[in-house]
Motif scaffolding. Structure first.
Motif, short mmCIF file in Angstrom:
data_model
loop_
_atom_site.label_atom_id
_atom_site.label_comp_id
_atom_site.label_asym_id
_atom_site.label_seq_id
_atom_site.Cartn_x
_atom_site.Cartn_y
_atom_site.Cartn_z
N THR A 51 0.85 -1.39 0.01
CA THR A 51 -0.07 -0.06 -0.11
C THR A 51 1.03 1.41 0.01
N ARG A 52 2.07 1.31 0.60
CA ARG A 52 2.78 2.48 0.91
C ARG A 52 3.50 2.62 -0.42
N GLY A 53 3.89 1.45 -1.14
CA GLY A 53 4.65 1.57 -2.35
C GLY A 53 3.74 2.01 -3.51
N LEU A 54 2.45 1.51 -3.48
CA LEU A 54 1.52 2.24 -4.36
C LEU A 54 1.37 3.76 -4.31
N ALA A 55 1.57 4.33 -3.11
CA ALA A 55 1.39 5.63 -2.69
C ALA A 55 2.42 6.47 -3.44
N GLU A 56 3.47 5.63 -3.68
CA GLU A 56 4.95 6.48 -4.18
C GLU A 56 5.20 6.17 -5.68
N LEU A 57 4.79 5.30 -6.23
CA LEU A 57 5.24 4.88 -7.50
C LEU A 57 5.09 6.21 -8.51
N ASP A 58 6.05 6.10 -9.47
CA ASP A 58 6.30 7.36 -10.11
C ASP A 58 5.63 7.25 -11.59
N LEU A 59 4.14 7.37 -11.56
CA LEU A 59 3.51 6.90 -12.81
C LEU A 59 3.41 7.99 -13.90
N VAL A 60 4.17 7.84 -14.72
CA VAL A 60 4.39 8.65 -16.05
C VAL A 60 4.61 8.17 -17.12
N GLY A 61 4.45 8.69 -18.25
CA GLY A 61 4.75 8.09 -19.64
C GLY A 61 3.02 7.74 -20.29
N SER A 62 3.21 6.91 -21.20
CA SER A 62 1.87 6.69 -22.14
C SER A 62 0.98 5.75 -21.32
N THR A 63 1.38 5.07 -20.46
CA THR A 63 0.41 4.14 -19.56
C THR A 63 0.06 4.83 -18.46
N ALA A 64 0.57 5.82 -18.24
CA ALA A 64 -0.13 6.61 -16.81
C ALA A 64 -1.20 6.72 -16.71
N PRO A 65 -2.46 7.17 -17.36
CA PRO A 65 -3.70 7.29 -17.07
C PRO A 65 -4.26 5.61 -16.55
N ALA A 66 -3.97 4.60 -17.43
CA ALA A 66 -4.50 3.47 -16.80
C ALA A 66 -3.73 3.01 -15.73
N ASP A 67 -2.42 3.29 -15.61
CA ASP A 67 -1.72 2.74 -14.23
C ASP A 67 -2.45 3.56 -13.10
N LEU A 68 -2.59 4.65 -13.16
CA LEU A 68 -2.93 5.69 -12.18
C LEU A 68 -4.46 5.13 -11.81
N SER A 69 -5.17 4.78 -12.58
CA SER A 69 -6.64 4.26 -12.15
C SER A 69 -6.42 2.92 -11.35
N ARG A 70 -5.62 2.01 -11.95
CA ARG A 70 -5.42 0.83 -11.31
C ARG A 70 -4.68 1.15 -9.83
N CYS A 71 -3.89 2.05 -9.77
CA CYS A 71 -3.26 2.34 -8.29
C CYS A 71 -4.30 2.90 -7.56
N TYR A 72 -5.41 3.66 -7.82
CA TYR A 72 -6.18 4.26 -7.04
C TYR A 72 -7.26 3.32 -6.56
N LEU A 73 -7.68 2.32 -7.52
CA LEU A 73 -8.47 1.12 -7.14
C LEU A 73 -7.98 0.32 -6.20
N ALA A 74 -6.53 0.10 -6.60
CA ALA A 74 -5.82 -0.75 -5.18
C ALA A 74 -5.94 0.00 -4.03
N LEU A 75 -5.73 1.23 -3.83
CA LEU A 75 -5.69 2.07 -2.65
C LEU A 75 -7.08 2.12 -1.97
N PHE A 76 -8.08 1.84 -2.76
CA PHE A 76 -9.43 1.89 -2.40
C PHE A 76 -9.62 0.60 -1.71
N ARG A 77 -9.16 -0.79 -2.22
CA ARG A 77 -9.41 -1.80 -1.62
C ARG A 77 -8.63 -1.81 -0.10
N ALA A 78 -7.25 -1.24 -0.08
CA ALA A 78 -6.61 -1.22 1.11
C ALA A 78 -7.39 -0.41 2.08
N ALA A 79 -8.13 0.58 1.79
CA ALA A 79 -8.77 1.35 2.85
C ALA A 79 -10.09 0.44 3.37
#
Length: 211
Positions: A119-147
């Motif tokens: 969970t802490r790792g998901l908070a810090e990932l450097d999500l940039v580049g062409s896949t960033a929008p999809a990766d960012l959404s996946r990251c948020y969904l994972a944090l929602f589960r963690a909550a």
């Protein structure tokens, strides 16, 4: 191909028997700053010796993102302690290639320490580049589960993680609204029974100027 110096340092590690000897041998390997040492340092994480694992972790982090593929292939299904240390290394490196591993660990790992580190790792990932929008959404969904995790240490990490991501890389409005709503839930006594989690969520809301 390991260097002569690395071969010698590994032999000293193999000969070590006490914690001080293991620490010194691991420090010597780390001091070489040789990427070829990564598999050995990963093996050290499985010794179930926190003092030695902490040294190996810092050595792996110092080797940088070049070792991420090795880390991604190294998870020990039988050793939750080693998994937690590997997840910490990936989190510290902030490499977006770690997203799938962190997400999977959060979903499926039985060890709260591993899920917390993920969970802490998901908070810090450097999500940039062409896949960033999809990766960012996946990251948020994972944090929602963690909550909503059963363990309070994971929910505490989620409060931090949601604050971090919302302040760094705000997502599309629906995801942002859901993230803020979950922080609000974590801050309320009627929904969260662990005080330290409530306090951390309240701090997140204050810092984000919400609530």
């Amino acid at each position: 191909m390991p260097s002569v110096a690395l071969d010698s340092a590994i032999r000293h590690l193999d000969d070590a028997r006490t914690t001080p000897e293991l620490v010194r041998a691991t420090q010597a390997i780390c001091a070489l700053e040789d990427p070829a040492a990564a598999p050995t340092l990963i093996k050290v994480l499985g010794y179930n010796n926190p003092a030695v694992a902490a040294v190996a972790t810092q050595g792996l982090i110092a080797l940088g993102r070049a070792i991420v593929p090795t880390l991604l292939m190294s998870l020990d299904a039988q050793n939750y302690g080693a998994r937690a240390w590997v997840v910490r290394v990936i989190a510290a490196l902030r490499d977006p290639r770690g997203l799938e591993l962190l997400d999977r660990a959060l979903q499926a790992d039985i060890a709260p320490s591993v899920r917390r580190a993920a969970t802490r790792g998901l908070a810090e990932l450097d999500l940039v580049g062409s896949t960033a929008p999809a990766d960012l959404s996946r990251c948020y969904l994972a944090l929602f589960r963690a909550a909503r995790d059963d363990e309070w240490v994971v929910r505490y990490a989620a409060a931090y993680g949601l604050e971090r991501r919302l302040s760094l890389t705000p997502p599309p409005e629906p995801l942002a609204d859901r993230g803020c709503a979950l922080l609000q839930e974590l801050s309320e006594e009627c929904r969260e029974n662990v005080k330290v989690v409530r306090l951390r969520a309240q701090l997140a809301l204050q810092r984000l100027s919400i609530g």
